[in-house]
Design an enzyme around this catalytic site. Structure first.
Site, mmCIF file in Angstrom:
data_model
loop_
_atom_site.group_PDB
_atom_site.id
_atom_site.type_symbol
_atom_site.label_atom_id
_atom_site.label_comp_id
_atom_site.label_asym_id
_atom_site.label_seq_id
_atom_site.Cartn_x
_atom_site.Cartn_y
_atom_site.Cartn_z
ATOM 1 N N SER A 43 6.000 -11.318 -4.012
ATOM 2 C CA SER A 43 6.062 -9.165 -4.007
ATOM 3 C C SER A 43 6.010 -8.886 -5.331
ATOM 4 C CB SER A 43 7.022 -9.672 -2.867
ATOM 5 O OG SER A 43 6.696 -9.311 -2.136
ATOM 6 N N SER A 47 2.094 -9.597 -0.048
ATOM 7 C CA SER A 47 3.034 -9.210 -1.278
ATOM 8 C C SER A 47 3.603 -8.073 -1.151
ATOM 9 C CB SER A 47 1.902 -9.111 -2.421
ATOM 10 O OG SER A 47 2.563 -9.517 -3.153
ATOM 11 N N ASP A 61 4.657 -4.807 -2.510
ATOM 12 C CA ASP A 61 4.532 -4.496 -4.455
ATOM 13 C C ASP A 61 4.391 -3.425 -4.091
ATOM 14 O OD1 ASP A 61 3.313 -6.683 -3.946
ATOM 15 O OD2 ASP A 61 1.723 -5.951 -5.233
#
Lengths: 345, 345, 345, 345
Positions: A228, A266, A268
Site C-alpha cells: 500500500s 494495495s 492507496d
C-alpha cells in the site's frame, strides 16, 4: 538514514522546496516516529509515525481536511467522519495493518486523558502492511509506543526505515518514510505544501525514477504485488474541504510517476489538510475565513506542487532506507543508488 | 392552481414558512415557468421551469452548490462540474427527459449571447419524464420556449401543473410543481431555506400525508412505478459546498415522509445552493467569507428545515395540480383533497 | 425483552415477514450478543452484537457487500475496503464508539488465530455511542467479551437493551437492538430480506410511529440531538455490489419514516450484503454466478422490503427495550407502549 | 494521419497490443468519425467520434459500465445513470463542449427513431473543448453530422485530427484522437483491453514521453492550461461494474505518465465498459454470468493493461495529428517527432 535524492543533485519538478524539504516545512506541523526493532520473542521490524497538524489542541480546534482513496484495499480508520464534516479532529497516526485496532485505542486513551468530558472522538489511523519484514501478527504497538512517538514530536525528523516506515518495502527494495515540500509563490502570496509518504507497494519492474525505467534495468525479479501507500498532504494555504479533495487526487499523479500502478491488494489512501483555518469544536458564531478561490492561479500551483512533492517523497523513502533482514529470513536490499545514478542522465 | 396545503390549515413540521411559502422567499431567487398545452400536431403537455439563484450574472458571479443523487435513473446535466468545483455557474432549468439536449443547447445559446468571450459553460438541466401525458418524443421545447420562461422570471410563481410540472404525475395523481420555505432563527441570526420540487414518481398505494397512508385508503390501483423527482434547495445562509451536500441528503428524509421509495426507474436528484457568498469567475485575490460552522446550532435547524420544506413542497405539487387529459388518452385526476381531509383529522 | 410491535398487531408495510421476523430469517445469518451491566468499578451499560453472514469461514469465502453513509459523524471501521472490492471478508461487529479500537483488535486476534498465514484482514466494526448510560470512556469490551458474543451466535436472538443495544437511547426513550425481515416472492422466486438496527438517535419530538407524531403527543422535552444508527441489511437474493448499494440507500427511507432527521452529530451507517454468492479468497478460475438484473420486478420488491423492514426494526428496538438507569444518574424510560397504542388507530 | 508511435519502434509497457492497436481490437467495438473543416461562414475545426460497444442494439442489450472523474471541470452527459445502474444503454459520442446539447438531442433523435415505444433514454455524450482552433460558439454539429459518423462506423478508423480530435490541442501541440490496445493472456484465458483518448490538455513544459521531459527540451512556451481529456476503456473480459470502476481509475496512472497534472479547468473523464455480458433491458429471469474475480491474477493484468494502453493512446494522438491553423488565426504545430526521437534513447 542514507542520503536523500537532493543530496545527489536530483531535482523533481519545478517549485523550490522548503528549507528542510519535509512536511514540517508547513508551519505548525510536527512529526514523531517510534521505531521498534528487536528479535525476541519474535522478529519486530515495525513502528508508527505520528503527525500533529498544528500546535494547538486539534480536538478542540479542528481544521479542514479531505481524503481520497486511490485503491481501497486498506484498513485505514477515520475517513468517514472527515468526508462528512470536512474536519480533522485527531492527530494522524500511520502504522502497520494488523496494529490499527490497538493504536486506535491507544490514541483514544491519549485524547480522552486530556479531555474530561469527551465521549466521542474520531481517531485517524492510516496503515501499510509491514508483514514481509515484521512478525506483524504480534501487533507489537500499543499505548506506550504511541506515547514514545508523541515524545518525539518535532519539526524535524528522520526519513527511511523509521517509524511507520520501519518494515516497509517498495518496488522490491527496502522502503521507509519519505517526505518533501514545495514553496509556491505568486502575486505576493506564499504558501507551503508538504507531503509525507509511506510507500510499501509495487513490483521491481515498475520502478521509474525521473522517467527512467530503473526497475527493468536493475537485476532481480518481481514478487507478487502487495502492500500500500499512505500519502499525507499538508498545507498552510487557506483551502476549503472540496479544494483539499482536489489536492488529494493530484497525489495520484505523483504516485504514478514513480511507476506505481496501484495494484489489486494495495491500500492507496491520501489525506490532505490545511492548517490555515481553525474551526473551534464549540463555535459561538459564524466564522470569518479567507480562502483561495479555485480560479486564482496560485491554486493551480498548489495542485501542481502536490504532484511533484509526492513523487519526490516516494523516491526519498527508497533513497534513504537501508538494507534490512527480518521476519521469516526475508531480506530487502536498499535501492542501489550509485548504480542507478548512472542511468539518470 | 388549486388551493395549497396551508389553505386547509395543514402544517408540516416546526419552523414558520416565509411570507410566500415559496423558494423565492430566499432573497434574490427568481423562478419563471413556461407551459405548453396544445393538441396539434400532437398532444403537448409539457414545459420548463427556470430558476436564477441571484440577481447578478450567475456565470460571472458563481455561488456554492452541491448535488446528491438519491436514485440515479436520470438524465440530468451539469452535476459533474458542480461536484468538482462546488460552484454553480448556470441558471437551473427543469424540463422533461427527452428534451434535455435541446434545452441544454438553448441555455448555451442564451448564455453565450451575453458573454462574447465565453467558450465553456456548464448548463444545469434537471429533468423528470412527462411522457405519460405528453407526446414527449416530439421534444417541443427549444430556444423560444426558454426565452419565454426567462421573461416570466419573478419572485412569485404559480404551483401545480405549470412549467416543468405541466405533465407530471405522482402517486397515480396529477402532480406539478411544488414549493415551500422555512425561516430559521436563533441567537440573532435569521435565514431562509426554500425548496422547489417536481414530483413525478410513486405508486398510489405509497402515498402518505402527514403519516396517514392515504394512498391505501383511496380507491384506485397502482401503475408500474416510473418517473422521478427533482428537488432544488436554496438558502441565504452562508454555507460551503460540503455543508450544502449535507442539506441535499436531508431532502431524502422529506421525500420519504410522503411515502416515496425511490423506485428502480426513478431519477431522484437534489441540488442545493447558497446565494449568500458570490465567488467571482475571475477573482483577483483571496476571498473573505463568513460561514456557519457545522457545530453552530442553527446549522442543525437548516438541515431540519430542508426535511420539512421538501415534504410540504411535494404535497403541495399534488394539492395544487388539476385533472389533466393527455397523450394516448391518458388521464390523471387531481388528488381528491376534500376526501383526504376526512382522514387527516 | 418486552413485547414486539407485531405482538400488538401493528404491521409495517406490505410484505410478509419471515418466521422469526429477524435478520436471521436470511438463511445462514447468525447473531450473537454480549451484554455487560455492572456498577463496579464504574457504571457499565454496554455490549456488542456480532453477526456472521454465512456458516462457512467468511475470510475464505467472501460475499458481495456495500455500504452507504447517510450521515458520517461516525467511527465505523472497514468500509473503505468494502467500497473498493465489493466484498465482505469479516464478521460484522457493532459496539460503542470509544470501544472500536479494542474490538477491532479483538476481532483481528480471533481471525488470525484461525488462519495461520493471515497478515491482512479487514475487520468490520460499526458503532453507536452508549455514553449517556455507560461510562464509555472505560472501554469495557475486549477479546473475552467478543468471544462471549461468538459463543452466543445463533439463528435466534433477543431484541432490546442487549448486546450493542444495551446502552442505546433513541428519541429520548430507551432503545436497543431491533430487527425485522420480509419475504418477497414473485414469478416462482422467493427471497428474504433481513434488517438489524441499533437506533441511538433523535429528539423525542421527532418520533413518528405509523405516521403518528407520537413524540409530540407524549410528555417530556427534547435533549440535544446526539447519537447514531447502524443498519445492517442481509439478503439471500443474488445481487452484485452496485445493487446492494441501492438497497443500502433505501434504508434511509425506512429511517425517515420513524421521524429521524439524521442530525449533525449522528453516524448513520448502512451495510448491506447478499450471502447468495460466495467468492473464494483464492479463486482458481472465473466464477459463474446468477444474479437478479435490476429490471426484473422482484428487484424492486427487494428494495421496497428494505424500506419497511428498516422502519419496523427501528420501532421494535424501542418497543422491546426496558427502562434503564445508568451513568451519571441518567435514566431513560422505555417507550410507553400502552399509552401510544391509543394514538395509533 | 502521420505515423504512429509504434511505427518508430517506440513501445509503451509490457503487454502485446492487438492486431490494430486500436480500441476496436476489442471484438464488437466500432468507431465512426465525422470531421468538419471549413472556413465559411466561420472557421470550423471540429467533429465527433461515435463508438458502439457491441454489434447488437445497445439500448435493448445493455452492458456493464462505470465512470470515473479525475477532474470534473467538464460537461459530459450521461454519467449519473451509469453510476446508479452500472449499465450502458447508449452509444458513446465524444464531441466539443458547447455542442453537447445539440449532439445529445441528435442521439436521442436517432435512438427514438429506432424504438417506437421509447420515452426514456440516457445519451452518453463526452466532451473536450476545441475552442482554440474552432469557432465553437457556432455549434456546428447536429443530427446530420451524427448520422455521418454512424455511417462511418467501422472496426478500423483513423487517428489524429479527425472526429472529436479535429480541433484538439495538448501540451501546446496539435492533438487529436489516440487509441491503443493490449492483449492479456494467462492460464488459458485471453482478453483484450482497448483505449480511446481525446487529449486536449496540458502545458508544453509538462509533456513527458517514456519518462523524458520532452516538453522542457523543446522550444516554445506554456500557454495557460485549459482543456480536458476523455478516456474510453473497452474490454471483452467479463467484469462487473465495481471492477470497471477500478479499471477507470488506472487510466489516471497512464495519463500521469504523459506528464499530465489534471489542471483546474480540465474535464478528465473516464468511461470503461465490458461487452462480454449483455443484460437485456427487459429481462425475464435471473441472469447467469461468468466473471473474473478480483483475486484472479489476470484481473491485475487487465488493470495494468489500462495504464499502458492509456499512456500510449495519448501519445499516439500527438504523434498522428498534423499542423493546423484555425480560429482567430491560432495555429498549433504537430509534435516535432523527428526532433523528439533524438531524446528518446
Amino acid at each position: 538514514m542514507r542520503k536523500r535524492l537532493r543530496d545527489f543533485g536530483i531535482k523533481i519538478g519545478n517549485f523550490p522546496s522548503g528549507s528542510k524539504n519535509l512536511i514540517t516545512d508547513v508551519n505548525g506541523v510536527k512529526v514523531g516516529n517510534f521505531t521498534l526493532i528487536k528479535d525476541e520473542p519474535s522478529i519486530a521490524r515495525t513502528g508508527l509515525t505520528l503527525l500533529t497538524p498544528h500546535e494547538k489542541d486539534i480536538y478542540d480546534e479542528n481544521i479542514f481536511a479531505s481524503t481520497f482513496v486511490i485503491n481501497g484495499f486498506g484498513k485505514s480508520i477515520g475517513t468517514i467522519q472527515i468526508e462528512e464534516t470536512g474536519l480533522l479532529e485527531s492527530p494522524i497516526v500511520i502504522t502497520t495493518t494488523l496494529n490499527v485496532g490497538k493504536i486506535a485505542d491507544a490514541l483514544i486513551s491519549n485524547i480522552i486523558s486530556e479531555h474530561n468530558d469527551l465521549i466521542t472522538f474520531n481517531p485517524v489511523i492510516l496503515e501499510c502492511n509491514d508483514g514481509k519484514l515484521n512478525d506483524s501478527r504480534r501487533r507489537w504497538l500499543s499505548e506506550k509506543e504511541l506515547e514514545n512517538a508523541l515524545k518525539n514530536l518535532s519539526d524535524t525528523f528522520e526519513l527511511g526505515a523509521v517509524g511507520a516506515g520501519t518494515g516497509m518495502v517498495a518496488f522490491g527494495f527496502k522502503s521507509g518514510i519519505g517526505s518533501s515540500s514545495r514553496i509556491v509563490e505568486r502575486d505576493g502570496q506564499k504558501y507551503t505544501v508538504g507531503v509525507l509518504t509511506v510507500p510499501n507497494f509495487g513490483r521491481r519492474s515498475d520502478l521509474m525514477i525521473k522517467g527512467v525505467e530503473v526497475g527493468k534495468i536493475l537485476e532481480g525479479k518481481d514478487e507478487k504485488p502487495f502492500g500500500s501507500i499512505i500519502i499525507v498532504v499538508a498545507t498552510d494555504a487557506p483551502l476549503i474541504p472540496k479544494q483539499l479533495k482536489r489536492l488529494c487526487i493530484r497525489a495520484t499523479h505523483g504516485l504514478a510517476r514513480t511507476g506505481a500502478k496501484s495494484t489489486n491488494h494495495s491500500g492507496d489512501v491520501v489525506l490532505a489538510f490545511s492548517n490555515a483555518i481553525k474551526i473551534p469544536r464549540k463555535p459561538s458564531s459564524t466564522i470569518e475565513i479567507k480562502y483561495i478561490p479555485d480560479n486564482l492561479p496560485i491554486f493551480q500551483d498548489l495542485m501542481d506542487a502536490v504532484v511533484e512533492a509526492t513523487e519526490e517523497s516516494i523516491l526519498d523513502a527508497l533513497f534513504t532506507a537501508e538494507d534490512m533482514k527480518g521476519f521469516n529470513g526475508n531480506e530487502y536490499k536498499a535501492l542501489p543508488v550509485e548504480e542507478i545514478l548512472n542511468f539518470l542522465v
